[in-house]
Design a protein around this motif. Structure first.
Motif, PDB file in Angstrom:
ATOM      1  N   THR A 178       0.678   6.350  -7.827  1.00 36.62           N
ATOM      2  CA  THR A 178       1.594   5.253  -7.611  1.00 36.62           C
ATOM      3  C   THR A 178       1.696   4.504  -8.931  1.00 36.62           C
ATOM      4  OG1 THR A 178       2.176   3.424  -6.133  1.00 36.62           O
ATOM      5  CG2 THR A 178      -0.147   3.605  -6.783  1.00 36.62           C
TER       6      THR A 178
ATOM      7  N   ASP B  84      -7.578  -0.290  -5.026  1.00 37.77           N
ATOM      8  CA  ASP B  84      -8.438   0.270  -3.979  1.00 37.77           C
ATOM      9  C   ASP B  84      -7.885   1.634  -3.593  1.00 37.77           C
ATOM     10  OD1 ASP B  84      -9.947   0.940  -1.774  1.00 37.77           O
ATOM     11  OD2 ASP B  84      -9.366  -0.820  -0.586  1.00 37.77           O
ATOM     12  N   THR B  85      -8.630   2.676  -3.925  1.00 41.27           N
ATOM     13  CA  THR B  85      -8.229   4.046  -3.598  1.00 41.27           C
ATOM     14  C   THR B  85      -9.098   4.632  -2.496  1.00 41.27           C
ATOM     15  OG1 THR B  85      -9.685   4.951  -5.296  1.00 41.27           O
ATOM     16  CG2 THR B  85      -7.401   4.486  -5.955  1.00 41.27           C
TER      17      THR B  85
ATOM     18  N   ARG C 121      -4.119   0.896  -2.422  1.00 43.97           N
ATOM     19  CA  ARG C 121      -3.721  -0.492  -2.204  1.00 43.97           C
ATOM     20  C   ARG C 121      -3.893  -1.259  -3.520  1.00 43.97           C
ATOM     21  NH1 ARG C 121      -3.471  -3.641   2.389  1.00 43.97           N
ATOM     22  NH2 ARG C 121      -4.555  -2.009   3.539  1.00 43.97           N
ATOM     23  N   LEU C 122      -2.825  -1.914  -3.956  1.00 41.43           N
ATOM     24  CA  LEU C 122      -2.850  -2.750  -5.144  1.00 41.43           C
ATOM     25  C   LEU C 122      -2.723  -4.201  -4.688  1.00 41.43           C
ATOM     26  CD1 LEU C 122      -0.412  -0.715  -7.407  1.00 41.43           C
ATOM     27  CD2 LEU C 122      -2.899  -0.529  -7.271  1.00 41.43           C
ATOM     28  N   THR C 123      -3.723  -5.017  -4.997  1.00 39.62           N
ATOM     29  CA  THR C 123      -3.694  -6.433  -4.648  1.00 39.62           C
ATOM     30  C   THR C 123      -3.490  -7.216  -5.931  1.00 39.62           C
ATOM     31  OG1 THR C 123      -5.213  -6.030  -2.812  1.00 39.62           O
ATOM     32  CG2 THR C 123      -4.960  -8.314  -3.537  1.00 39.62           C
TER      33      THR C 123
ATOM     34  N   MET D 116       0.847  -1.165   0.000  1.00 41.78           N
ATOM     35  CA  MET D 116       0.000   0.000   0.000  1.00 41.78           C
ATOM     36  C   MET D 116       0.900   1.238   0.000  1.00 41.78           C
ATOM     37  SD  MET D 116      -3.121   1.346   2.430  1.00 41.78           S
ATOM     38  CE  MET D 116      -2.688   0.396   3.800  1.00 41.78           C
ATOM     39  N   ASP D 117       0.544   2.212  -0.803  1.00 41.85           N
ATOM     40  CA  ASP D 117       1.219   3.502  -0.816  1.00 41.85           C
ATOM     41  C   ASP D 117       0.314   4.507  -0.127  1.00 41.85           C
ATOM     42  OD1 ASP D 117       3.457   2.635  -2.154  1.00 41.85           O
ATOM     43  OD2 ASP D 117       2.728   3.219  -4.119  1.00 41.85           O
ATOM     44  N   GLU D 118       0.882   5.239   0.819  1.00 40.29           N
ATOM     45  CA  GLU D 118       0.127   6.246   1.558  1.00 40.29           C
ATOM     46  C   GLU D 118       0.867   7.569   1.488  1.00 40.29           C
ATOM     47  OE1 GLU D 118      -1.883   4.499   5.315  1.00 40.29           O
ATOM     48  OE2 GLU D 118       0.142   3.661   5.213  1.00 40.29           O
TER      49      GLU D 118
ATOM     50  N   ALA E 157      -4.492   6.828   0.363  1.00 34.76           N
ATOM     51  CA  ALA E 157      -3.897   5.490   0.421  1.00 34.76           C
ATOM     52  C   ALA E 157      -4.369   4.739  -0.816  1.00 34.76           C
ATOM     53  CB  ALA E 157      -4.318   4.760   1.677  1.00 34.76           C
TER      54      ALA E 157
END
Length: 90
Positions: A14, A44-45, A83-85, A1-3, A81
């Protein structure tokens, strides 16, 4: 996750780097394929609108060039944040 947490609203993105072929399968999902293998990337943003920006990376290394897939939030943010899954495609 990038925050990110910023003092004032700024643009934020990102990225993923791939040598595979990609497509945006749904609004929040990418499919990346390389030969016979594929992965799905769920994005997921937290509900923030985003755009996927593809950019070929020019390198002097021989072989096909990689692609940078930028996930850019459409609005400036003070906090965010992303999140890339990544998982094997079915």
């Amino acid at each position: 996750m990038d925050e990110v947490q910023l003092a004032q609203p700024e643009t934020f993105e990102t990225a993923l780097i791939t040598f595979g072929k990609w497509k945006q399968a749904t609004a929040n999902k990418l499919t990346i394929s390389d030969h016979e293998s594929s992965v799905e990337v769920d994005i997921d943003t937290g509900g923030a609108a985003f755009t996927v920006l593809a950019e070929e990376i020019q390198e002097d290394r021989g072989g096909p060039p990689p692609t940078r897939l930028g996930i850019a939030l459409e609005q400036s943010v003070k906090t965010a944040a992303v999140r890339l899954t990544i998982r094997p495609a079915p």
